[in-house]
Design a protein around this motif. Structure first.
Motif, PDB file in Angstrom:
ATOM      1  N   GLY A  75       0.645  -1.171   0.391  1.00  0.00           N
ATOM      2  CA  GLY A  75      -0.284   0.145  -0.195  1.00  0.00           C
ATOM      3  C   GLY A  75       0.852   1.313  -0.164  1.00  0.00           C
ATOM      4  O   GLY A  75       2.076   0.892  -0.110  1.00  0.00           O
ATOM      5  N   PHE A  76       0.297   2.231   0.018  1.00  0.00           N
ATOM      6  CA  PHE A  76       0.898   4.087  -0.040  1.00  0.00           C
ATOM      7  C   PHE A  76       0.837   4.293   1.358  1.00  0.00           C
ATOM      8  O   PHE A  76       0.629   5.249   1.681  1.00  0.00           O
ATOM      9  CB  PHE A  76      -0.105   4.289  -0.872  1.00  0.00           C
ATOM     10  N   ALA A  77       0.108   3.877   2.543  1.00  0.00           N
ATOM     11  CA  ALA A  77       0.698   4.214   3.728  1.00  0.00           C
ATOM     12  C   ALA A  77       2.225   5.635   4.037  1.00  0.00           C
ATOM     13  O   ALA A  77       3.330   4.845   3.448  1.00  0.00           O
ATOM     14  CB  ALA A  77       0.353   3.861   5.137  1.00  0.00           C
ATOM     15  N   TRP A  78       1.811   6.158   5.046  1.00  0.00           N
ATOM     16  CA  TRP A  78       3.391   6.849   5.495  1.00  0.00           C
ATOM     17  C   TRP A  78       4.805   5.529   5.856  1.00  0.00           C
ATOM     18  O   TRP A  78       5.598   6.358   5.219  1.00  0.00           O
ATOM     19  CB  TRP A  78       3.118   8.334   6.057  1.00  0.00           C
ATOM     20  N   TRP A  79       4.322   5.309   6.198  1.00  0.00           N
ATOM     21  CA  TRP A  79       5.374   4.474   7.266  1.00  0.00           C
ATOM     22  C   TRP A  79       5.796   3.200   5.156  1.00  0.00           C
ATOM     23  O   TRP A  79       6.893   2.738   5.697  1.00  0.00           O
ATOM     24  CB  TRP A  79       4.765   3.203   8.383  1.00  0.00           C
ATOM     25  N   PRO A  89       4.483  -0.971  -7.609  1.00  0.00           N
ATOM     26  CA  PRO A  89       6.418  -0.460  -8.561  1.00  0.00           C
ATOM     27  C   PRO A  89       6.360   0.755  -8.953  1.00  0.00           C
ATOM     28  O   PRO A  89       6.911   1.457  -8.922  1.00  0.00           O
ATOM     29  CB  PRO A  89       5.207  -1.144 -10.055  1.00  0.00           C
ATOM     30  N   VAL A  90       5.309   1.656  -8.606  1.00  0.00           N
ATOM     31  CA  VAL A  90       4.908   3.235  -8.556  1.00  0.00           C
ATOM     32  C   VAL A  90       5.547   3.625  -7.265  1.00  0.00           C
ATOM     33  O   VAL A  90       6.663   4.708  -7.553  1.00  0.00           O
ATOM     34  CB  VAL A  90       3.294   4.126  -8.666  1.00  0.00           C
ATOM     35  N   MET A  91       5.384   3.060  -6.657  1.00  0.00           N
ATOM     36  CA  MET A  91       6.742   3.735  -5.114  1.00  0.00           C
ATOM     37  C   MET A  91       7.445   3.188  -4.643  1.00  0.00           C
ATOM     38  O   MET A  91       8.891   3.926  -4.918  1.00  0.00           O
ATOM     39  CB  MET A  91       5.862   2.764  -3.741  1.00  0.00           C
ATOM     40  N   ALA A 135      11.015   5.944  -5.236  1.00  0.00           N
ATOM     41  CA  ALA A 135      12.202   5.421  -4.322  1.00  0.00           C
ATOM     42  C   ALA A 135      13.294   5.642  -5.254  1.00  0.00           C
ATOM     43  O   ALA A 135      14.299   6.964  -4.714  1.00  0.00           O
ATOM     44  CB  ALA A 135      11.821   4.671  -3.671  1.00  0.00           C
ATOM     45  N   LEU A 136      13.578   5.580  -6.142  1.00  0.00           N
ATOM     46  CA  LEU A 136      14.419   5.305  -7.342  1.00  0.00           C
ATOM     47  C   LEU A 136      14.893   6.892  -7.968  1.00  0.00           C
ATOM     48  O   LEU A 136      16.093   7.309  -7.709  1.00  0.00           O
ATOM     49  CB  LEU A 136      14.393   4.402  -8.068  1.00  0.00           C
TER      50      LEU A 136
END
Length: 310
Positions: free
Chosen positions: A84-88, A157-159, A163-164
């Protein structure tokens, strides 16, 4: 498609980075050499052309494929399909990305065929923002392998792609003499003061400080090296190709590998020339970094001669 947008977002950062380069040149043009900078731009141009195909393909196709294929396995054994996309999750993604970068980077210095792809980044005798864009043309052919596990365990994948981008953008600012150690933050985060060690060809500094954003990977895995008082960094590589030709700068080590493999006496030697550490030779006529740092002298060389490594 969000994955594509994440990769495409990098193009909006380029003008900002070029702007910083212009400012650095105006403030400290003594840190720039025209031919060297032009060579850097030539390398960057070639890398951008390759990356325009490989990066989008990697994020949209490869990472997405692994993410989708392992989704049922994650659901069955881990109880979720996506982190998921949670802050953590974003914090974990940045940490995981930097862990991946550390090992990708470290192995790119200790496996010769990977070093051949990475060496253009280290071939400059200068240390400035123009060096930061000297990315080898063949890096993207193997770099994504180190990130596949993230897609497998459920990082979107978008995350991963974002990050990259964060890591690459941060590292741009490591290549300058205008910034120092960042004080307290410099004990945790990578900074130009310690990254200068990584770009140095001094024996004491070889194969050190491989981290991207964080410094603790080098401390944990034994590759940390601070600036040694009295040992001024000497930028570049030991086996200087002595050229400003971007094509030659990207291929000279591959050519050297090919020549060494042709003279190999057996399969083991051939494989060591390709996958062994740079500088390896069966008769110690050339030396690896570890051998050099241990004080070894190549066979047939006078006792006061400098060793050759990658």
């Amino acid at each position: 498609m969000p994955e594509f947008s994440a990769v495409e977002g990098m193009k909006f950062i380029y003008p900002i980075l070029i702007g910083f380069m212009v400012v650095e040149y105006l403030v400290a043009r003594e840190n720039y050499e025209l031919k060297d900078s032009l060579a850097g731009f030539g390398i960057a141009l070639g890398a951008s052309i390759v990356a325009s195909f490989t990066k989008v393909f990697t994020v949209v196709v490869v990472f997405q494929w692994f993410f989708d294929v392992f989704a049922p396995i994650r659901e069955q054994y881990l109880g979720y399909t996506s982190i998921g996309f949670a802050w953590w999750a974003w914090i974990l993604a940045v940490l995981a990305d930097d862990f991946n970068f550390y090992w990708h980077h470290r192995l790119s210095h200790t496996v010769r065929v990977l070093w051949a792809a990475h060496v253009p980044h280290h071939s400059s005798k200068n240390f400035n923002f123009a060096v930061s864009i000297r990315n080898g043309w063949f890096i993207t052919l193997y770099k994504p392998v180190f990130w596949l596990w993230m897609a497998c365990i459920g990082f979107e994948p978008v995350m991963i792609g974002t990050a990259l981008i964060i890591n690459a953008t941060y590292q741009y600012f490591l290549h300058t003499k205008l910034l120092g150690s960042l004080g307290f933050f410099g004990k945790i985060f990578n900074n130009p003061y310690v990254h200068a060690v990584h770009h140095s060809s001094n024996v004491e500094y070889l194969d050190k400080n491989h981290g991207g954003i964080f410094l603790f990977w080098d401390h944990v895995f034994g590759t940390w090296q601070n600036i040694i008082p009295g040992v001024e960094p000497k930028y570049g590589i030991l086996k200087d190709p002595e050229t400003y030709n971007p094509i030659k700068l990207n291929t000279h080590e591959f050519e050297a590998i090919f020549k060494d493999v042709k003279k190999a006496k057996n399969l083991k030697q051939a494989l060591m020339y390709i996958f062994g550490p740079p500088g390896w030779s069966p008769d110690n006529s050339t030396l690896t970094v570890k051998q050099i740092q241990a004080g070894a002298i190549p066979q047939g060389a006078p006792s006061n001669s400098a060793s050759e490594a990658a």
